[in-house]
Design an enzyme around this catalytic site. Sequence first.
Site, short mmCIF file in Angstrom:
data_model
loop_
_atom_site.label_atom_id
_atom_site.label_comp_id
_atom_site.label_asym_id
_atom_site.label_seq_id
_atom_site.Cartn_x
_atom_site.Cartn_y
_atom_site.Cartn_z
N HIS A 136 1.84 -50.49 -28.90
CA HIS A 136 1.41 -49.40 -28.03
C HIS A 136 1.48 -49.93 -26.59
O HIS A 136 1.32 -51.12 -26.34
CB HIS A 136 -0.03 -49.04 -28.40
CG HIS A 136 -0.59 -47.83 -27.73
ND1 HIS A 136 -1.04 -47.87 -26.43
CD2 HIS A 136 -0.81 -46.57 -28.18
CE1 HIS A 136 -1.51 -46.66 -26.12
NE2 HIS A 136 -1.38 -45.86 -27.15
N ASP A 212 -4.19 -55.72 -32.24
CA ASP A 212 -4.53 -54.35 -31.89
C ASP A 212 -5.00 -53.63 -33.15
O ASP A 212 -4.20 -53.32 -34.02
CB ASP A 212 -3.30 -53.65 -31.29
CG ASP A 212 -3.59 -52.21 -30.90
OD1 ASP A 212 -4.70 -51.73 -31.17
OD2 ASP A 212 -2.70 -51.57 -30.32
N GLN A 215 -5.44 -48.69 -34.77
CA GLN A 215 -4.95 -47.87 -35.89
C GLN A 215 -5.32 -48.48 -37.24
O GLN A 215 -4.89 -47.98 -38.28
CB GLN A 215 -3.42 -47.70 -35.81
CG GLN A 215 -2.93 -46.99 -34.58
CD GLN A 215 -3.27 -45.50 -34.58
OE1 GLN A 215 -3.59 -44.91 -35.62
NE2 GLN A 215 -3.23 -44.89 -33.41
N LYS A 238 -11.17 -43.05 -32.58
CA LYS A 238 -10.24 -42.91 -33.70
C LYS A 238 -10.96 -43.14 -35.03
O LYS A 238 -10.35 -43.04 -36.09
CB LYS A 238 -9.08 -43.88 -33.56
CG LYS A 238 -8.14 -43.56 -32.39
CD LYS A 238 -6.90 -44.42 -32.45
CE LYS A 238 -6.20 -44.57 -31.11
NZ LYS A 238 -5.58 -43.35 -30.63
N CYS A 380 3.09 -43.20 -26.65
CA CYS A 380 2.76 -44.37 -25.82
C CYS A 380 3.41 -45.63 -26.38
O CYS A 380 2.80 -46.70 -26.43
CB CYS A 380 1.25 -44.58 -25.71
SG CYS A 380 0.42 -43.22 -24.91
#
Lengths: 422, 155
Positions: A136, A212, A215, A238, A380
Site C-alpha cells: 500500500h 503491514d 489487512q 478496518k 492506494c
Amino acid sequence: MANELMVDNILDQGVLDAQAIKNDFPIFKEVKQDPFVYLDSAASSQRPYSVIKSMDDYYRQTHANVHRGVYRIAEQATNLYENARCHLGKFLGAPHPELEIVFTKNATEAFNLFAQGYGRKFLSPRDVVLITKMEHHANIVPWMILKEQIGFELRFLDFDDDGQLILDDIEEKLKGVKILGVTMASNVLGTINPVKELTQMAHSVGAVVIADGAQYSPHFTTNVKDLGVDAYCTTAHKMLGPTGIGALWAKRSILQEMYPFLGGGEMIQNVTTEGFTTNDIPHKFEAGTPPIAEAVGLDAALTYLEGVSLTAIRAHELSLLTYAMDLMEERFGSRIKVFGPRDPKKRSGVISFELEGVHPHDVSQILDQEGVCVRAGHHCAKPLMTSLNVPATARASFYLYNTEEDVEALVAALERTEDFFK
Amino acid sequence: MSGLEDLYREIILDHYKNPRNQGTLETPPAVVEQGYNPLCGDEVKVFLVVEDEIVKDIKIDGQGCSISRSSASLMSNAVKGKSVKDAQTTIRTFKKMLALKDEDDIDGETIEPINEHTVGELIALQGVVKFPVRIKCATLPWNTLTQALQSAMAK
C-alpha cells in the site's frame, strides 16, 4: 518458500452465523438504502452497537483529558485509554502490551512514525530499504520521503502471476538491506505473504522488519512475537473500531531507540528554553491529546472480535471467498479476471477483478444501483497496478457479517453490468 | 435503472465503444498534454495541432472509464475545426453544464444557455451532474484540453 501463516483445513475449525452477526450492526437496519450489500470492508469495516455504545457512554459518563487531571473522571479516562492500549497489545501478541503499543491516527501514520523515528536515525546513504511491489502507498511513500531527505536505495520485491512474491533471488535482494517492509496480506491481491520466513532471512543479514497488518489483523489471529517481526502497523477502522485511531507496535528496544516524531504536550519529560527531554515509551510518541473515545471504541471492537473468534471469522471468510470465486468462474468464465492467488486458502477475503470490456469505475457505478458497494480504483497501490498492467480494478471484500446472499447479489449485479454494456 | 439511464445515455455508450479522433499525433508539430484522475487511475492524452488560431487536428489517447472516454470523444468532435477562442467558449459552456461554473458571466464573457442547440451532442453528458463522483471523470479531458490549448498558443 514455506508459509507458516497458511493453515489448511480451517473450514473444520469453526463457523459463525453471519446473519445473527449482521443484527449486531445497526447500519444494516438504519442505512437509507435498500438493498444494502456491503462488500468494501477492506477499505473500512462497519461497527457493532457495542462499539458505538462504548464511545457514547464514554462521552456521556467519563470524558476528561488523559494523563493530566488528578480528579476521578480524569483518572477513569486515563484507565480506559491505557486499558485499550493493553488490550490491543495482547490482541497482537505483544510481549509488553503496556509499553509497546503507540497509538497513531491510522496505519499510515504508524508507517510515517517508524520511517521518521527509526529510519531517519539508522539509515545512511549507503543502505537499502527493501519493500514489495504489492505494498500500500502507506509503506512506500514514507520511505520515498525519507529517501529524499537522507538518500538510500529503495528496492522492490516483485511478484508472479499467482500474486506470490518472487523469492528465488531473495539473498541477492537482501544485500545491504537495513529495513524490510512487507505487507502481511495484500489489500488488492489478497496474498498472504510468508512474513515469518522472510523475517528470519532479513534478521540473518541484520535487517529489521516492519509488517503491514492493516489487512491482516482484522481477519487472522496475530502474534507479533511468533512472527518475529520488529514492528507492525494496524488500524482500528478496518476491524470494527472507529476511524481516527491506529497503532504502531514495535519491540521495546526499538521504540526506546527511535527519534520522537511529533512534538508537543505529553511526549516530553521536561522542557526548558534550552531544549526538551522525551517522555518514556510509549508516551514519547503520543504528542497532544490522543484519540481517547476512539481507543475506548477500539477496546470494544477487540472484545467483539474475540467473542466471535478470529479463527471462526477466517473460516467464514474463506468459505465466502471460495463460494464467490467459484460462482464468478461458473457465470463469467474467462470474461472475468480475478487477480492474485488462484487458491483461496492462499489469500485473505478480498477479490480484485476485471470484467471484460467494462471499466472498474463503471462496474462500481452499476453495482451501486443494485445496492452493492465495492471499491473501484487503484486501491492506494499504484506500483502494484503498474505490475498488473491495469489502471484500476474493482474489489469486493468480505467480513464476518457478509453472507452467501451477499455473494449472490454481487454476481447477479455483475451479470446486469455485463448486459448493460453489451 | 432509471437514474443510470441519465448517466449512460446511448450516445455516451456509443462514443465509449467507438471513440472518435482516437490515436496520437506527431509532436511537434502537435503539442501533447496529459491528465490524470488520481481517484481512479484514469489518464488521458490530448494531442493538438493549432494553426492560425484554428484547432486543425485533435487526437485522444489514454485509458479510462466510459464517462471519461466518451467525454473525450465528444469533446474532440466539439472543438475540431473551431477557432481557439470558440473552443475555449465551448470548454466554459461545458463546465457550466456540469455546474462547475455558476456565473453566467465569467471573465467578462457571457456563456450561452445550455440546450441542444448550443452544446449539441455534449448535452448527453448533462446527466453526469446527478453523480457528483463522476464529474471528475467527465471533466478530465476538458482540463487537459485547456492545458493543451495554452501550450499550443504559447508556441
